[in-house]
Design an enzyme around this catalytic site. Structure first.
Site, short mmCIF file in Angstrom:
data_model
loop_
_atom_site.label_atom_id
_atom_site.label_comp_id
_atom_site.label_asym_id
_atom_site.label_seq_id
_atom_site.Cartn_x
_atom_site.Cartn_y
_atom_site.Cartn_z
N CYS A 146 -5.06 -1.42 6.49
CA CYS A 146 -5.92 -2.41 6.62
C CYS A 146 -6.91 -2.31 5.23
CB CYS A 146 -6.68 -2.00 7.95
SG CYS A 146 -6.03 -2.46 9.33
N ASP A 189 6.06 1.44 -1.87
CA ASP A 189 5.73 2.76 -1.56
C ASP A 189 5.38 3.71 -2.57
OD1 ASP A 189 6.59 4.15 1.41
OD2 ASP A 189 5.99 5.79 -0.05
N HIS A 236 -3.70 -5.95 12.11
CA HIS A 236 -3.35 -4.62 12.40
C HIS A 236 -2.82 -4.31 14.09
CE1 HIS A 236 -3.99 -0.11 12.77
NE2 HIS A 236 -4.04 -0.39 14.05
N ASN A 263 9.70 3.14 11.45
CA ASN A 263 9.67 4.54 12.31
C ASN A 263 8.58 4.40 13.23
OD1 ASN A 263 11.41 5.84 10.41
ND2 ASN A 263 9.67 6.02 8.88
N THR A 298 3.60 8.06 9.88
CA THR A 298 2.38 8.55 9.39
C THR A 298 1.52 7.77 9.22
OG1 THR A 298 3.22 8.17 7.01
CG2 THR A 298 3.82 10.34 8.05
N HIS A 314 0.07 1.66 11.43
CA HIS A 314 -0.17 -0.18 11.07
C HIS A 314 1.32 -0.27 10.81
CE1 HIS A 314 -2.75 -3.55 8.86
NE2 HIS A 314 -1.12 -3.77 9.17
N HIS A 357 4.77 -1.31 9.84
CA HIS A 357 5.20 -1.79 8.67
C HIS A 357 6.76 -1.60 8.64
CE1 HIS A 357 4.02 2.50 8.90
NE2 HIS A 357 5.49 2.81 7.97
P1 AMP Z 1 5.76 5.87 7.85
O1 AMP Z 1 5.88 7.27 7.29
O2 AMP Z 1 6.99 5.42 8.43
O3 AMP Z 1 4.62 5.72 8.52
O4 AMP Z 1 5.60 5.20 6.33
C1 AMP Z 1 4.31 5.29 5.68
C2 AMP Z 1 4.86 4.99 4.16
O5 AMP Z 1 3.49 4.84 3.71
C3 AMP Z 1 5.25 6.32 3.47
O6 AMP Z 1 6.52 6.09 3.14
C4 AMP Z 1 4.13 6.61 2.51
O7 AMP Z 1 4.81 7.23 1.23
C5 AMP Z 1 3.54 5.22 2.48
N1 AMP Z 1 2.19 5.32 1.88
C6 AMP Z 1 1.27 6.14 2.03
N2 AMP Z 1 -0.12 5.85 1.33
C7 AMP Z 1 0.36 4.74 0.63
C8 AMP Z 1 -0.49 4.07 -0.44
N3 AMP Z 1 -1.64 4.27 -0.57
N4 AMP Z 1 0.35 3.01 -1.16
C9 AMP Z 1 1.76 2.85 -0.88
N5 AMP Z 1 2.43 3.41 0.03
C10 AMP Z 1 1.75 4.61 0.81
ZN ZN Z 2 -4.34 -1.20 10.07
#
Ligand code: AMP
Ligand code: ZN
Length: 117
Positions: A12, A35, A51, A90, A98, A101, A103
């Site tokens: 967000c 990413d 969101h 995921n 992780t 939100h 994606h």
């Molecule tokens: P997930 O683990 O499926 O929730 O994917 C979250 C993804 O967000 C991970 O692959 C992280 O590397 C990526 N991520 C975390 N912080 C950032 C950020 N500030 N900019 C871009 N990607 C991010």
């Molecule tokens: Zn969000």
């Protein structure tokens, strides 16, 4: 309310421009950005601006928006000139989620094993 921005949500904050991201595409309803920890030569995240905590919640609460996200995965792949690519959602910490939100990961630019680890 469903779809409202969350103060404690990283994505967000990216949508709001409060945290920088390398944005590759933006539409009225979605943002696509690289990413920060890429797992493939091309690793782009496509998110809805609204969101929702995960893909299924998004599909249930805003099916048109879920379709927008899916359509954008193809647009990203086309822009990145990917003939083949993988789209990953995921869901749940046990599956590696992780950021809660919704994606789509768009991964490509190398061979991709099946099944994933
Ligand atoms: P997930 O683990 O499926 O929730 O994917 C979250 C993804 O967000 C991970 O692959 C992280 O590397 C990526 N991520 C975390 N912080 C950032 C950020 N500030 N900019 C871009 N990607 C991010
Ligand atoms: Zn969000």
């Amino acid at each position: 309310m469903a779809g409202e921005a969350q103060d404690d949500c990283l994505f967000c904050k990216i949508v709001a421009g409060q945290i920088p991201a390398t944005v590759v595409r933006e539409t009225a309803t979605t943002v696509a950005f690289r990413d920060i920890n890429p797992k493939a030569p091309v690793h782009v995240l496509v998110i809805p601006k609204a969101h929702y905590p995960d893909a299924a919640s998004l599909a249930e609460g805003a099916p048109g928006l879920a379709a927008d996200v899916l359509r954008e995965t193809r647009a990203v792949a086309d822009e990145e000139k990917l003939e083949s690519y993988r789209t990953v959602f995921n869901t749940g910490a046990g599956a590696g989620q992780t950021v809660f939100h919704a994606h789509a990961h768009v991964l490509g630019g190398r061979g991709l094993q099946w099944p994933p680890g």
